[in-house]
Design an enzyme around this catalytic site. Structure first.
Site, PDB file in Angstrom:
ATOM      1  N   GLY A  79       3.475   3.094  17.937  1.00  0.00           N
ATOM      2  CA  GLY A  79       4.672   3.734  18.484  1.00  0.00           C
ATOM      3  C   GLY A  79       5.799   2.777  18.807  1.00  0.00           C
ATOM      4  O   GLY A  79       5.729   1.577  18.516  1.00  0.00           O
ATOM      5  N   ASP A 111      -4.443   3.245  16.645  1.00  0.00           N
ATOM      6  CA  ASP A 111      -3.571   4.423  16.722  1.00  0.00           C
ATOM      7  C   ASP A 111      -4.327   5.586  16.080  1.00  0.00           C
ATOM      8  O   ASP A 111      -5.301   5.371  15.353  1.00  0.00           O
ATOM      9  CB  ASP A 111      -2.240   4.165  15.997  1.00  0.00           C
ATOM     10  CG  ASP A 111      -1.117   5.060  16.509  1.00  0.00           C
ATOM     11  OD1 ASP A 111      -0.243   4.564  17.248  1.00  0.00           O
ATOM     12  OD2 ASP A 111      -1.119   6.264  16.177  1.00  0.00           O
ATOM     13  N   ILE A 112      -3.819   6.794  16.321  1.00  0.00           N
ATOM     14  CA  ILE A 112      -4.472   7.958  15.702  1.00  0.00           C
ATOM     15  C   ILE A 112      -4.062   8.113  14.243  1.00  0.00           C
ATOM     16  O   ILE A 112      -4.684   8.860  13.495  1.00  0.00           O
ATOM     17  CB  ILE A 112      -4.167   9.259  16.490  1.00  0.00           C
ATOM     18  CG1 ILE A 112      -5.160  10.345  16.110  1.00  0.00           C
ATOM     19  CG2 ILE A 112      -2.727   9.699  16.291  1.00  0.00           C
ATOM     20  CD1 ILE A 112      -5.219  11.481  17.071  1.00  0.00           C
ATOM     21  N   TYR A 171       5.563  16.485  30.892  1.00  0.00           N
ATOM     22  CA  TYR A 171       5.428  15.019  30.752  1.00  0.00           C
ATOM     23  C   TYR A 171       5.467  14.355  32.132  1.00  0.00           C
ATOM     24  O   TYR A 171       4.604  13.523  32.460  1.00  0.00           O
ATOM     25  CB  TYR A 171       6.567  14.536  29.867  1.00  0.00           C
ATOM     26  CG  TYR A 171       6.668  13.037  29.686  1.00  0.00           C
ATOM     27  CD1 TYR A 171       5.711  12.329  28.972  1.00  0.00           C
ATOM     28  CD2 TYR A 171       7.767  12.338  30.186  1.00  0.00           C
ATOM     29  CE1 TYR A 171       5.837  10.958  28.768  1.00  0.00           C
ATOM     30  CE2 TYR A 171       7.901  10.968  29.981  1.00  0.00           C
ATOM     31  CZ  TYR A 171       6.929  10.285  29.281  1.00  0.00           C
ATOM     32  OH  TYR A 171       7.054   8.934  29.082  1.00  0.00           O
ATOM     33  N   ILE A 180      13.829   3.456  26.763  1.00  0.00           N
ATOM     34  CA  ILE A 180      13.721   2.147  26.106  1.00  0.00           C
ATOM     35  C   ILE A 180      14.478   2.165  24.771  1.00  0.00           C
ATOM     36  O   ILE A 180      14.264   3.057  23.944  1.00  0.00           O
ATOM     37  CB  ILE A 180      12.235   1.766  25.876  1.00  0.00           C
ATOM     38  CG1 ILE A 180      11.449   1.833  27.197  1.00  0.00           C
ATOM     39  CG2 ILE A 180      12.132   0.386  25.232  1.00  0.00           C
ATOM     40  CD1 ILE A 180      11.916   0.895  28.296  1.00  0.00           C
TER      41      ILE A 180
HETATM   42  P1  NAD Z   1       5.659   6.799  20.895  1.00  0.00           P
HETATM   43  O1  NAD Z   1       5.659   8.271  20.833  1.00  0.00           O
HETATM   44  O2  NAD Z   1       6.692   6.049  20.130  1.00  0.00           O
HETATM   45  O3  NAD Z   1       4.237   6.237  20.448  1.00  0.00           O
HETATM   46  C1  NAD Z   1       3.040   6.811  20.844  1.00  0.00           C
HETATM   47  C2  NAD Z   1       1.970   6.392  19.849  1.00  0.00           C
HETATM   48  O4  NAD Z   1       0.747   6.991  20.258  1.00  0.00           O
HETATM   49  C3  NAD Z   1       2.254   6.843  18.410  1.00  0.00           C
HETATM   50  O5  NAD Z   1       2.094   5.769  17.514  1.00  0.00           O
HETATM   51  C4  NAD Z   1       1.197   7.920  18.164  1.00  0.00           C
HETATM   52  O6  NAD Z   1       0.749   7.973  16.813  1.00  0.00           O
HETATM   53  C5  NAD Z   1       0.090   7.468  19.099  1.00  0.00           C
HETATM   54  N1  NAD Z   1      -0.815   8.565  19.468  1.00  0.00           N
HETATM   55  C6  NAD Z   1      -0.530   9.869  19.669  1.00  0.00           C
HETATM   56  N2  NAD Z   1      -1.650  10.559  19.958  1.00  0.00           N
HETATM   57  C7  NAD Z   1      -2.662   9.668  19.943  1.00  0.00           C
HETATM   58  C8  NAD Z   1      -4.053   9.770  20.160  1.00  0.00           C
HETATM   59  N3  NAD Z   1      -4.641  10.946  20.437  1.00  0.00           N
HETATM   60  N4  NAD Z   1      -4.811   8.649  20.063  1.00  0.00           N
HETATM   61  C9  NAD Z   1      -4.238   7.440  19.759  1.00  0.00           C
HETATM   62  N5  NAD Z   1      -2.920   7.295  19.529  1.00  0.00           N
HETATM   63  C10 NAD Z   1      -2.141   8.398  19.624  1.00  0.00           C
HETATM   64  O7  NAD Z   1       5.694   6.393  22.446  1.00  0.00           O
HETATM   65  P2  NAD Z   1       6.348   5.089  23.108  1.00  0.00           P
HETATM   66  O8  NAD Z   1       7.792   5.350  23.280  1.00  0.00           O
HETATM   67  O9  NAD Z   1       5.902   3.887  22.402  1.00  0.00           O
HETATM   68  O10 NAD Z   1       5.704   5.173  24.560  1.00  0.00           O
HETATM   69  C11 NAD Z   1       4.580   4.406  24.941  1.00  0.00           C
HETATM   70  C12 NAD Z   1       4.270   4.727  26.386  1.00  0.00           C
HETATM   71  O11 NAD Z   1       5.404   4.395  27.206  1.00  0.00           O
HETATM   72  C13 NAD Z   1       3.963   6.196  26.667  1.00  0.00           C
HETATM   73  O12 NAD Z   1       2.996   6.294  27.672  1.00  0.00           O
HETATM   74  C14 NAD Z   1       5.265   6.734  27.195  1.00  0.00           C
HETATM   75  O13 NAD Z   1       5.057   7.825  28.035  1.00  0.00           O
HETATM   76  C15 NAD Z   1       5.787   5.527  27.966  1.00  0.00           C
HETATM   77  N6  NAD Z   1       7.247   5.566  28.131  1.00  0.00           N
HETATM   78  C16 NAD Z   1       8.084   5.416  27.062  1.00  0.00           C
HETATM   79  C17 NAD Z   1       9.454   5.439  27.241  1.00  0.00           C
HETATM   80  C18 NAD Z   1      10.422   5.254  26.085  1.00  0.00           C
HETATM   81  O14 NAD Z   1      11.643   5.294  26.297  1.00  0.00           O
HETATM   82  N7  NAD Z   1       9.941   5.019  24.884  1.00  0.00           N
HETATM   83  C19 NAD Z   1       9.996   5.631  28.534  1.00  0.00           C
HETATM   84  C20 NAD Z   1       9.108   5.833  29.600  1.00  0.00           C
HETATM   85  C21 NAD Z   1       7.731   5.765  29.391  1.00  0.00           C
END
Ligand code: NAD
Length: 324
Positions: free
Chosen positions: A11, A34-35, A142, A172
């Site tokens: 991600g 990853d999934i 969420y 981010i």
């Molecule tokens: P993203 O959606 O870009 O990535 C999530 C990843 O998790 C993806 O690659 C997806 O394939 C994988 N995934 C989904 N289901 C899965 C499963 N069952 N098993 C294994 N992998 C699985 O998310 P991100 O932006 O990289 O966020 C990472 C973390 O940071 C999350 O907990 C999110 O809540 C938190 N967060 C992100 C932001 C932001 O702005 N990006 C802000 C606040 C918090």
């Protein structure tokens, strides 16, 4: 030397965290998972396992296979997608956390990083310089999963001594991997569209102020909190973390300094309601005091970096932009 597993490594944040942790601990000590195989750069550039974070046995087998002591749980369903699939968001975001907390409780892993979010706050929270400890009544699925997660992290630390560490990331912004369905995604899309087309239609209104952060700062914070001595981490729910706050109008005018003909229009959708329930700015004094957090990027330096990097991806954008 730590043996690290990143869950959700494909991600937006997980991918950059994987590159950084491989740099710090060496490729052989970092396992990305990853999934899906959708992020081929991550799959092909080091150790990779196909892993469903909801499957306790699969996660346990992976931890045992590689002798993992530290897990970064980055898999989650984000705010905008979570509103479309509430039960799936609840299932993934809470059960994946329970699995790693329980592995630590059973002594199979020693340390956990699990990110929380500014989504833990809600419309009744003070919106300016939102304090570390304040009213938290999130109105998104969420946000509810993140708030519940924070409570469980603190509980597992207090009751079972689990060394779990967490940050409330703001939105981010990054150029390597596209964001995965959050309310702050506009602040990434806007750079891509500005360079590709010179125009962006924003799904938030022009004056929607939200807390944001450049990816390099988010990764630095993640590494720093995990490397801090155990006693320095006094908050075991999640730390407020801040860098910059801006509106779509302000980011657009910063982009215009590089791409004079760039124009933005506004067509708020369901994500406006989510954004309206979140803080405008965050007080992160506890993170700064406890583990010396400090951000490096402001809106201008982040924009310079985003445009410089994305110009390489969209070579035809040279026509639109003026050189820095
Ligand atoms: P993203 O959606 O870009 O990535 C999530 C990843 O998790 C993806 O690659 C997806 O394939 C994988 N995934 C989904 N289901 C899965 C499963 N069952 N098993 C294994 N992998 C699985 O998310 P991100 O932006 O990289 O966020 C990472 C973390 O940071 C999350 O907990 C999110 O809540 C938190 N967060 C992100 C932001 C932001 O702005 N990006 C802000 C606040 C918090």
């Amino acid at each position: 030397m730590s043996k690290v597993l990143i869950i959700g490594a494909g991600g937006q944040i997980g991918s950059e965290l994987t590159y950084k942790l491989r740099e710090i601990y060496g490729n052989t000590n970092v396992v990305a998972s990853d999934i899906s195989f959708s992020n081929l750069d991550i799959v092909n550039s080091g150790q990779f396992e196909l892993l469903d974070a909801k499957d306790y046995n699969a996660v346990k087998i992976c931890v045992e296979k590689y002798n993992i002591d530290t897990v970064y749980l980055m898999a989650a369903m984000l705010s905008a997608t979570g509103e479309k699939y509430p039960m799936q968001a609840w299932d993934l975001n809470t059960n994946s956390l329970f699995h790693v907390l329980n592995l630590a409780k059973e002594g199979l892993i020693k340390k956990i990083f699990w990110p929380s979010s500014i989504a833990v706050f809600g419309p009744t929270t003070p919106t300016i310089d939102t304090p570390q400890h304040t009213i938290m009544e999130p109105t998104t699925v969420y946000g509810i999963t993140k708030q519940v997660g924070e409570r469980w992290c603190e509980y597992y630390h207090e009751q079972y001594g689990v060394d779990v560490r967490s940050i409330r990331y703001p939105g981010i912004i990054s150029w390597k991997t596209m964001p995965g369905g959050g309310t702050t995604d506009y602040a990434v899309e806007i750079y891509h569209e500005a360079l590709k087309k010179g125009h962006y239609e924003c799904f938030l209104s022009e004056d929607t102020m939200l807390p944001m952060m450049f990816m390099d700062d988010a990764i630095k914070a993640t590494v720093d909190i995990m490397q801090a001595p155990k006693d320095a981490i006094k908050i075991r729910s999640a730390y407020n973390l801040a860098a910059i706050s801006f509106t779509p109008k302000t980011i657009a005018s910063t982009i215009k300094q590089h791409i004079p003909d760039f124009n933005i229009t506004y067509k708020p959708d369901f994500r406006q309601t989510i954004a309206n329930s979140w803080p405008k700015s965050i007080d992160d004094a506890s993170a700064r005091a406890d583990w010396n957090w400090k951000h490096d990027y402001n809106l201008e330096s982040m924009t310079n970096e985003m445009i410089m990097q994305l110009k390489k991806k969209y070579p035809s954008s040279e026509k639109l932009s003026k050189s820095l």
